[in-house]
Scaffold this motif. Structure first.
Motif, PDB file in Angstrom:
ATOM      1  N   THR A  77     -89.088 -41.776  44.381  1.00 17.86           N
ATOM      2  CA  THR A  77     -90.293 -42.408  44.902  1.00 17.86           C
ATOM      3  C   THR A  77     -91.462 -41.438  44.809  1.00 17.86           C
ATOM      4  OG1 THR A  77     -89.910 -41.674  47.184  1.00 17.86           O
ATOM      5  CG2 THR A  77     -88.963 -43.813  46.541  1.00 17.86           C
ATOM      6  N   SER A  78     -92.639 -42.005  44.871  1.00 16.04           N
ATOM      7  CA  SER A  78     -93.858 -41.218  44.891  1.00 16.04           C
ATOM      8  C   SER A  78     -94.853 -41.954  45.771  1.00 16.04           C
ATOM      9  CB  SER A  78     -94.413 -41.062  43.471  1.00 16.04           C
ATOM     10  OG  SER A  78     -95.652 -40.371  43.493  1.00 16.04           O
ATOM     11  N   ARG A  79     -95.845 -41.243  46.246  1.00 10.16           N
ATOM     12  CA  ARG A  79     -96.899 -41.861  47.041  1.00 10.16           C
ATOM     13  C   ARG A  79     -98.113 -42.208  46.189  1.00 10.16           C
ATOM     14  NH1 ARG A  79     -96.128 -41.807  52.749  1.00 10.16           N
ATOM     15  NH2 ARG A  79     -93.881 -41.766  52.950  1.00 10.16           N
ATOM     16  N   GLU A  80     -98.061 -41.894  44.891  1.00  9.64           N
ATOM     17  CA  GLU A  80     -99.178 -42.174  43.993  1.00  9.64           C
ATOM     18  C   GLU A  80     -98.654 -42.789  42.702  1.00  9.64           C
ATOM     19  OE1 GLU A  80    -101.804 -38.906  43.287  1.00  9.64           O
ATOM     20  OE2 GLU A  80    -101.656 -38.209  45.352  1.00  9.64           O
ATOM     21  N   VAL A  81     -99.460 -43.660  42.118  1.00 11.45           N
ATOM     22  CA  VAL A  81     -99.134 -44.241  40.818  1.00 11.45           C
ATOM     23  C   VAL A  81     -99.527 -43.242  39.735  1.00 11.45           C
ATOM     24  CG1 VAL A  81     -99.654 -46.115  39.214  1.00 11.45           C
ATOM     25  CG2 VAL A  81     -99.412 -46.602  41.658  1.00 11.45           C
ATOM     26  N   THR A  82     -98.558 -42.881  38.899  1.00 11.44           N
ATOM     27  CA  THR A  82     -98.786 -41.949  37.791  1.00 11.44           C
ATOM     28  C   THR A  82     -98.089 -42.506  36.545  1.00 11.44           C
ATOM     29  OG1 THR A  82     -96.772 -40.636  38.097  1.00 11.44           O
ATOM     30  CG2 THR A  82     -98.705 -40.016  39.436  1.00 11.44           C
ATOM     31  N   THR A  83     -98.178 -41.772  35.456  1.00 15.92           N
ATOM     32  CA  THR A  83     -97.486 -42.198  34.240  1.00 15.92           C
ATOM     33  C   THR A  83     -95.963 -42.161  34.407  1.00 15.92           C
ATOM     34  OG1 THR A  83     -97.652 -39.963  33.343  1.00 15.92           O
ATOM     35  CG2 THR A  83     -99.367 -41.539  32.689  1.00 15.92           C
ATOM     36  N   ASP A  84     -95.469 -41.508  35.450  1.00 15.33           N
ATOM     37  CA  ASP A  84     -94.030 -41.495  35.730  1.00 15.33           C
ATOM     38  C   ASP A  84     -93.573 -42.723  36.506  1.00 15.33           C
ATOM     39  OD1 ASP A  84     -93.608 -39.022  34.488  1.00 15.33           O
ATOM     40  OD2 ASP A  84     -94.115 -37.927  36.327  1.00 15.33           O
ATOM     41  N   THR A  85     -94.519 -43.483  37.059  1.00 15.81           N
ATOM     42  CA  THR A  85     -94.190 -44.643  37.880  1.00 15.81           C
ATOM     43  C   THR A  85     -93.638 -45.761  37.011  1.00 15.81           C
ATOM     44  OG1 THR A  85     -95.993 -44.101  39.406  1.00 15.81           O
ATOM     45  CG2 THR A  85     -95.102 -46.345  39.514  1.00 15.81           C
ATOM     46  N   ASN A  86     -92.506 -46.306  37.441  1.00 17.27           N
ATOM     47  CA  ASN A  86     -91.939 -47.475  36.768  1.00 17.27           C
ATOM     48  C   ASN A  86     -92.272 -48.764  37.498  1.00 17.27           C
ATOM     49  OD1 ASN A  86     -89.535 -45.172  36.440  1.00 17.27           O
ATOM     50  ND2 ASN A  86     -90.144 -46.212  34.570  1.00 17.27           N
ATOM     51  N   VAL A  87     -92.278 -48.713  38.841  1.00 21.83           N
ATOM     52  CA  VAL A  87     -92.444 -49.937  39.627  1.00 21.83           C
ATOM     53  C   VAL A  87     -93.370 -49.685  40.807  1.00 21.83           C
ATOM     54  CG1 VAL A  87     -91.238 -51.750  40.932  1.00 21.83           C
ATOM     55  CG2 VAL A  87     -90.076 -50.614  39.027  1.00 21.83           C
ATOM     56  N   LEU A  88     -94.403 -50.519  40.937  1.00 23.68           N
ATOM     57  CA  LEU A  88     -95.247 -50.554  42.128  1.00 23.68           C
ATOM     58  C   LEU A  88     -94.825 -51.778  42.912  1.00 23.68           C
ATOM     59  CD1 LEU A  88     -97.650 -49.642  43.890  1.00 23.68           C
ATOM     60  CD2 LEU A  88     -99.104 -51.096  42.440  1.00 23.68           C
ATOM     61  N   VAL A  89     -94.402 -51.566  44.157  1.00 25.12           N
ATOM     62  CA  VAL A  89     -93.947 -52.654  45.015  1.00 25.12           C
ATOM     63  C   VAL A  89     -95.056 -52.960  46.019  1.00 25.12           C
ATOM     64  CG1 VAL A  89     -92.159 -53.460  46.597  1.00 25.12           C
ATOM     65  CG2 VAL A  89     -91.566 -51.824  44.788  1.00 25.12           C
ATOM     66  N   ILE A  90     -95.491 -54.227  46.055  1.00 23.53           N
ATOM     67  CA  ILE A  90     -96.554 -54.646  46.959  1.00 23.53           C
ATOM     68  C   ILE A  90     -95.915 -55.321  48.165  1.00 23.53           C
ATOM     69  CG2 ILE A  90     -98.608 -56.067  47.239  1.00 23.53           C
ATOM     70  CD1 ILE A  90     -99.085 -55.762  44.252  1.00 23.53           C
ATOM     71  N   GLY A  91     -96.236 -54.807  49.367  1.00 25.74           N
ATOM     72  CA  GLY A  91     -95.670 -55.331  50.604  1.00 25.74           C
ATOM     73  C   GLY A  91     -96.014 -56.788  50.837  1.00 25.74           C
ATOM     74  N   THR A  92     -95.145 -57.454  51.581  1.00 24.92           N
ATOM     75  CA  THR A  92     -95.300 -58.878  51.881  1.00 24.92           C
ATOM     76  C   THR A  92     -96.578 -59.164  52.655  1.00 24.92           C
ATOM     77  OG1 THR A  92     -92.921 -59.229  51.875  1.00 24.92           O
ATOM     78  CG2 THR A  92     -94.237 -60.828  53.087  1.00 24.92           C
ATOM     79  N   PHE A  93     -96.903 -58.297  53.591  1.00 25.00           N
ATOM     80  CA  PHE A  93     -98.075 -58.523  54.431  1.00 25.00           C
ATOM     81  C   PHE A  93     -99.218 -57.653  53.934  1.00 25.00           C
ATOM     82  CE2 PHE A  93     -94.321 -59.039  57.138  1.00 25.00           C
ATOM     83  CZ  PHE A  93     -94.464 -60.377  57.465  1.00 25.00           C
TER      84      PHE A  93
END
Length: 135
Positions: A77-93
Motif C-alpha cells: 500500500t501507499s498513501r500517494e498515487v505514483t507510477t507504482d500504483t496498480n489500484v486506487l480504491v475509492i471509499g463508499t462514502f
C-alpha cells in the motif's frame, strides 16, 4: 478485534453527523463522485502482485484497516498515487463535491497516469471488498 477504540468512535460520529446533515453520499454504479470513471471492466485484483492506494471514507473501516487487509494478503500500500500504483480504491462514502481536496488530487493523479499509459485502475470499495477472500 470486535472493539471500538477512541479513533473509531470519532470516525463513526463524524460520518453519522455528515450523513444526517446530508453532506455525504453513497457512491453507486460505475462512476464515483463527480463522475469519476471507475475502470471498466474492473481488473482482477491479485493482492501479492499489486500496490493499492485508498482514498475517501470506507464502510470497511479506517484506511489503516483497509491497508492491513491488503498487506495480510501480501499486497503493498501507499498513501500517494505514483507510477507504482496498480489500484486506487475509492471509499463508499464521500463528499458530494470533492473540490480541491486531497481525495480529488489522488483521483486526478490516477486518471492522469492512466491517460499516460500507466496501468492504474480505479475501483470502488465494494468491488475491492468483494475481491477479499472470505474468512
Amino acid at each position: 478485534d470486535g472493539k471500538v477504540d477512541e479513533q473509531e468512535q470519532e470516525d463513526l460520529q463524524r460520518l453519522l453527523r455528515a450523513l444526517a446533515a446530508g453532506d455525504w453520499g453513497v457512491r453507486l454504479g460505475g462512476v464515483g463522485p463527480g463522475g469519476v470513471p471507475l475502470t471498466e471492466p474492473p481488473p482482477i485484483l491479485v493482492f501479492p502482485e499489486q500496490e493499492f492506494v485508498f482514498t475517501g471514507e470506507f464502510a470497511y473501516g479506517s484506511i489503516e484497516a483497509c491497508e492491513a487487509a491488503v498487506t495480510a494478503l501480501g499486497g503493498t500500500t501507499s498513501r500517494e498515487v505514483t507510477t507504482d500504483t496498480n489500484v486506487l480504491v475509492i471509499g463508499t462514502f464521500g463528499a458530494r463535491e470533492w473540490g480541491d481536496s486531497p481525495e480529488a488530487r489522488m483521483i486526478e493523479g490516477a486518471l492522469k497516469l492512466r491517460r499516460e499509459g500507466h496501468p492504474v485502475s480505479v475501483v470502488s470499495e465494494d468491488y475491492w471488498a468483494s475481491s477479499l477472500p472470505e474468512d
